[in-house]
Design a protein around this motif. Sequence first.
Motif, PDB file in Angstrom:
ATOM      1  N   GLU A 176       2.206 -60.362  11.917  1.00 38.32           N
ATOM      2  CA  GLU A 176       2.391 -59.003  11.403  1.00 38.32           C
ATOM      3  C   GLU A 176       3.001 -58.106  12.474  1.00 38.32           C
ATOM      4  OE1 GLU A 176      -0.577 -56.958   9.190  1.00 38.32           O
ATOM      5  OE2 GLU A 176      -1.566 -58.815   8.584  1.00 38.32           O
ATOM      6  N   VAL A 177       3.866 -57.200  12.026  1.00 39.97           N
ATOM      7  CA  VAL A 177       4.526 -56.250  12.927  1.00 39.97           C
ATOM      8  C   VAL A 177       4.209 -54.837  12.460  1.00 39.97           C
ATOM      9  CG1 VAL A 177       6.712 -55.457  13.891  1.00 39.97           C
ATOM     10  CG2 VAL A 177       6.385 -57.898  13.371  1.00 39.97           C
ATOM     11  N   THR A 178       3.838 -53.988  13.402  1.00 35.73           N
ATOM     12  CA  THR A 178       3.493 -52.599  13.114  1.00 35.73           C
ATOM     13  C   THR A 178       4.461 -51.659  13.818  1.00 35.73           C
ATOM     14  OG1 THR A 178       1.137 -53.045  12.799  1.00 35.73           O
ATOM     15  CG2 THR A 178       1.738 -50.819  13.427  1.00 35.73           C
ATOM     16  N   PHE A 179       4.911 -50.655  13.093  1.00 37.87           N
ATOM     17  CA  PHE A 179       5.683 -49.555  13.675  1.00 37.87           C
ATOM     18  C   PHE A 179       4.809 -48.303  13.630  1.00 37.87           C
ATOM     19  CE2 PHE A 179      10.489 -50.650  13.078  1.00 37.87           C
ATOM     20  CZ  PHE A 179      10.303 -51.840  13.760  1.00 37.87           C
ATOM     21  N   SER A 180       4.641 -47.651  14.774  1.00 35.42           N
ATOM     22  CA  SER A 180       3.856 -46.421  14.847  1.00 35.42           C
ATOM     23  C   SER A 180       4.666 -45.330  15.524  1.00 35.42           C
ATOM     24  CB  SER A 180       2.571 -46.652  15.649  1.00 35.42           C
ATOM     25  OG  SER A 180       1.701 -47.528  14.991  1.00 35.42           O
ATOM     26  N   PRO A 181       4.563 -44.087  15.051  1.00 34.93           N
ATOM     27  CA  PRO A 181       5.238 -42.984  15.735  1.00 34.93           C
ATOM     28  C   PRO A 181       4.438 -42.513  16.935  1.00 34.93           C
ATOM     29  CG  PRO A 181       4.085 -42.154  13.814  1.00 34.93           C
ATOM     30  CD  PRO A 181       3.855 -43.637  13.835  1.00 34.93           C
ATOM     31  N   ALA A 182       5.108 -42.288  18.051  1.00 35.11           N
ATOM     32  CA  ALA A 182       4.435 -41.687  19.205  1.00 35.11           C
ATOM     33  C   ALA A 182       4.059 -40.260  18.854  1.00 35.11           C
ATOM     34  CB  ALA A 182       5.336 -41.714  20.426  1.00 35.11           C
TER      35      ALA A 182
END
Length: 219
Positions: A176-182
Amino acid sequence: MSQSDPGAQLRISEIFFSIQGETRRIGLPTVFIRLTGCPLRCTYCDTSYAFSGGENMGISEILGRVAEYAPRYVCVTGGEPLAQKNCLLLLGALCDAGYEVSLETGGALDIGAVDARVMRVMDIKTPASGEVEKNRWGNLALLTPHDEIKFVLCDESDYRWAREIMSQHRLAEKCEVTFSPAQGSLDATQLAEWILRDRLAVRMQVQLHKVLWPNEAGR
């Protein structure tokens, strides 16, 4: 099974019980063991207080503190936990004790010796993090579907870079790959719109713990 030394010492910044704010275990009550020290200095770091200080604790003492909360889930984090060699012993001891254990690592150090029972959550540092040159790309070959990859994105250039890295290394096929905003750098809604536009096979994620406790650092 691990061959843990219960007297082995680690430098501990804090041990606390909270709601997991990230990963596929988001929302689950979890004990966090934050180790002191980190070789990286990411621009968006929100736990710089863990770079130094803390107290020395033996593994048996740490296990005792964890047991007070009677948890199912334990997360070993930092700083950078793998910067302390005895972190590997701690991870094994926690698994032996019956907990479901995750490790949050910055991806600059070798993850190969981590107990196979541990869910490894590995950052890939983007250009805007200031530490992109520290990525240990050999770690990617060690990941399994049990693990996760996380990108923390600061702007659209980071997003485009992460999208290219995903394609180049076929990351969605590994785990699984997660993208999160700083936080404070990239609007979460904007990131969500990019993901939908490009039909990326990623999990969009905001940090739940910062929504619940916005004024408490590290929680």
